[in-house]
Design an enzyme around this catalytic site. Structure first.
Site, PDB file in Angstrom:
ATOM      1  N   HIS A  37       0.920  -0.881  -0.073  1.00 12.85           N
ATOM      2  CA  HIS A  37       0.255  -0.005  -0.393  1.00 12.85           C
ATOM      3  C   HIS A  37       0.841   0.900  -0.307  1.00 12.85           C
ATOM      4  O   HIS A  37       0.307   2.192  -0.175  1.00 12.85           O
ATOM      5  CB  HIS A  37      -0.639   0.478   1.347  1.00 12.85           C
ATOM      6  CG  HIS A  37      -2.047  -1.247   1.587  1.00 12.85           C
ATOM      7  ND1 HIS A  37      -1.476  -2.321   2.819  1.00 12.85           N
ATOM      8  CD2 HIS A  37      -3.029  -1.290   0.793  1.00 12.85           C
ATOM      9  CE1 HIS A  37      -2.576  -2.810   2.476  1.00 12.85           C
ATOM     10  NE2 HIS A  37      -3.606  -2.794   1.134  1.00 12.85           N
ATOM     11  N   GLY A 150      -3.038  -1.965  -6.845  1.00 19.36           N
ATOM     12  CA  GLY A 150      -1.824  -3.083  -7.082  1.00 19.36           C
ATOM     13  C   GLY A 150      -1.478  -4.166  -8.390  1.00 19.36           C
ATOM     14  O   GLY A 150      -3.022  -4.425  -8.215  1.00 19.36           O
ATOM     15  N   GLN A 156      -8.901  -7.242 -11.125  1.00 20.14           N
ATOM     16  CA  GLN A 156      -9.322  -6.181  -9.694  1.00 20.14           C
ATOM     17  C   GLN A 156      -8.594  -4.423 -11.043  1.00 20.14           C
ATOM     18  O   GLN A 156      -9.587  -3.890 -11.123  1.00 20.14           O
ATOM     19  CB  GLN A 156      -9.087  -5.672  -8.733  1.00 20.14           C
ATOM     20  CG  GLN A 156      -8.950  -4.736  -7.950  1.00 20.14           C
ATOM     21  CD  GLN A 156      -8.494  -4.984  -6.625  1.00 20.14           C
ATOM     22  OE1 GLN A 156      -9.795  -5.146  -6.091  1.00 20.14           O
ATOM     23  NE2 GLN A 156      -7.993  -3.964  -5.797  1.00 20.14           N
ATOM     24  N   VAL A 179       5.138  -5.785  -4.142  1.00 16.60           N
ATOM     25  CA  VAL A 179       6.031  -5.010  -3.808  1.00 16.60           C
ATOM     26  C   VAL A 179       5.545  -7.000  -2.948  1.00 16.60           C
ATOM     27  O   VAL A 179       4.520  -7.100  -2.275  1.00 16.60           O
ATOM     28  CB  VAL A 179       5.945  -4.324  -1.974  1.00 16.60           C
ATOM     29  CG1 VAL A 179       6.777  -4.219  -1.627  1.00 16.60           C
ATOM     30  CG2 VAL A 179       5.565  -3.402  -3.551  1.00 16.60           C
TER      31      VAL A 179
HETATM   32  P1  AMP Z   1      -6.489  -3.720   0.133  1.00 16.01           P
HETATM   33  O1  AMP Z   1      -6.310  -2.726   0.745  1.00 16.01           O
HETATM   34  O2  AMP Z   1      -6.000  -5.826   0.159  1.00 16.01           O
HETATM   35  O3  AMP Z   1      -7.713  -3.580  -1.288  1.00 16.01           O
HETATM   36  O4  AMP Z   1      -5.198  -3.265  -1.496  1.00 16.01           O
HETATM   37  C1  AMP Z   1      -5.420  -1.788  -1.645  1.00 16.01           C
HETATM   38  C2  AMP Z   1      -4.378  -1.604  -3.152  1.00 16.01           C
HETATM   39  O5  AMP Z   1      -3.625  -1.764  -2.866  1.00 16.01           O
HETATM   40  C3  AMP Z   1      -5.273  -2.264  -4.094  1.00 16.01           C
HETATM   41  O6  AMP Z   1      -4.857  -1.670  -5.490  1.00 16.01           O
HETATM   42  C4  AMP Z   1      -3.984  -3.768  -4.002  1.00 16.01           C
HETATM   43  O7  AMP Z   1      -3.525  -4.437  -5.356  1.00 16.01           O
HETATM   44  C5  AMP Z   1      -2.532  -3.184  -3.194  1.00 16.01           C
HETATM   45  N1  AMP Z   1      -2.063  -3.872  -3.265  1.00 16.01           N
HETATM   46  C6  AMP Z   1      -1.969  -5.143  -2.140  1.00 16.01           C
HETATM   47  N2  AMP Z   1      -0.565  -6.088  -1.884  1.00 16.01           N
HETATM   48  C7  AMP Z   1       0.280  -5.283  -2.704  1.00 16.01           C
HETATM   49  C8  AMP Z   1       1.737  -5.642  -2.959  1.00 16.01           C
HETATM   50  N3  AMP Z   1       2.088  -6.330  -2.264  1.00 16.01           N
HETATM   51  N4  AMP Z   1       1.908  -4.369  -4.251  1.00 16.01           N
HETATM   52  C9  AMP Z   1       1.609  -3.915  -4.261  1.00 16.01           C
HETATM   53  N5  AMP Z   1       0.172  -3.807  -4.191  1.00 16.01           N
HETATM   54  C10 AMP Z   1      -0.501  -4.091  -4.027  1.00 16.01           C
END
Ligand code: AMP
Length: 293
Positions: A37, A150, A156, A179
């Site tokens: 994030h 991400g 998504q 990441v």
């Molecule tokens: P979430 O809180 O899981 O809904 O994720 C919020 C955003 O963070 C989404 O766009 C995810 O794809 C991104 N995200 C989650 N994990 C990672 C990661 N390891 N690397 C990059 N972006 C991420």
């Protein structure tokens, strides 16, 4: 950093920013922030005058037997991390605000149609409809110029890209590379559910994708053998229960029989105990030479 709960207050603040130099970057999240994030927020910081991060655990993207109630929540830590990443406005709307008809009740939805048929959509009916609907609400409330997603949640991000094109949101979607932990495991808020043994085996998803990358670099362009390698690698981890290993077209998100000149997504999902993990690799072909992201 300012914290906002009420979207009307947010809208007043955003109105003041409009003008020729308005440049607002939105990072939608469900909280339980980690370095993935943070990378999104840092990119937004670099490219925008104002960075808005939203934290909202969206009930409509969880199935009835999924982990909505036990999804990790740690607002105090999230606040600190968001401030450190240079977020200007932390938007934490209430459930009633996002769903005025009641929790998860909605008369009109944003339906991603066939884009949600395969990959994660095949086993999570309604998930991407929930995602597209909540993200479009956030886009209306924040009206950013750019929004950051991400690559880890590849389907998504691609669905949101199609949504802004098809519904004419004047927003650029930026997809940020995954990441990872040092051993290759993609960071995820759900990794904390893993037992010690599961955590040790979880990087197999990344290793499987790396093995697939290697055979593609050596000239294999048929989906069948690529998917066999993914399956074989993941089967080597005794605690992994494979859900899918699929090569799909990046635009239609339909499975393909071979790597196409346009971009492709090679995506995997597996359970470790009750924890479902996903990962992917995006592959293009330029003049017959594969390129990866
Ligand atoms: P979430 O809180 O899981 O809904 O994720 C919020 C955003 O963070 C989404 O766009 C995810 O794809 C991104 N995200 C989650 N994990 C990672 C990661 N390891 N690397 C990059 N972006 C991420």
């Amino acid at each position: 950093m300012q914290e906002i709960v009420d979207p009307w207050k947010l809208s007043q603040i955003m109105d003041k920013l409009t003008g020729s130099d308005a440049s607002v970057g939105l990072v939608p999240t469900m909280g339980a922030l980690h370095a993935g994030h943070m990378r999104l927020a840092q990119m937004a910081r670099r490219e925008s005058n104002t960075v808005v991060m939203s934290i909202f655990v969206n009930p409509t993207q969880f199935g009835p037997s999924e982990d909505f109630d036990r999804y990790p929540r740690d607002l105090a830590r999230d606040r600190e991390m968001a401030a450190d990443a240079g977020v200007d406005l932390l938007f934490i709307p209430k459930l009633q605000t996002m769903y005025p008809n009641g929790a998860g009740e909605q008369q009109i939805w944003v339906d991603p149609g066939r884009l949600a048929d395969n990959l994660c959509g095949a086993t999570r009916p309604g998930h991407f409809r929930g995602v597209a609907t909540i993200v479009s609400k956030l886009f209306h409330m924040v009206q950013p110029q750019r929004a950051y997603f991400g690559q880890k949640d590849g389907q998504q991000a691609l669905i949101i890209q199609s949504m802004v094109a098809d519904l004419a949101f004047p927003i650029e979607i930026r997809i940020i590379p995954t990441v990872r932990e040092r051993d290759g495991l993609a960071l995820s808020s759900r990794n904390i559910y893993l037992s010690r043994e599961e955590r040790l085996q979880a990087p197999v998803l990344y290793h499987a994708l790396t093995a697939a990358r290697k055979v593609i670099e050596n000239g294999e362009l048929h989906a069948g053998p690529i998917e066999t390698i993914l399956r074989r690698e993941i089967a080597g981890a005794s605690l992994a229960r494979l859900e899918y290993a699929t090569v799909a077209d990046q635009h239609s998100l339909q499975p393909v029989t071979g790597i196409m000149p346009e971009k492709n997504i090679i995506a995997v999902a597996a359970y470790f105990g009750k924890t479902r993990l996903i990962d992917n690799l995006m592959v293009g072909l330029q003049y017959g030479v594969p390129t990866f992201s």
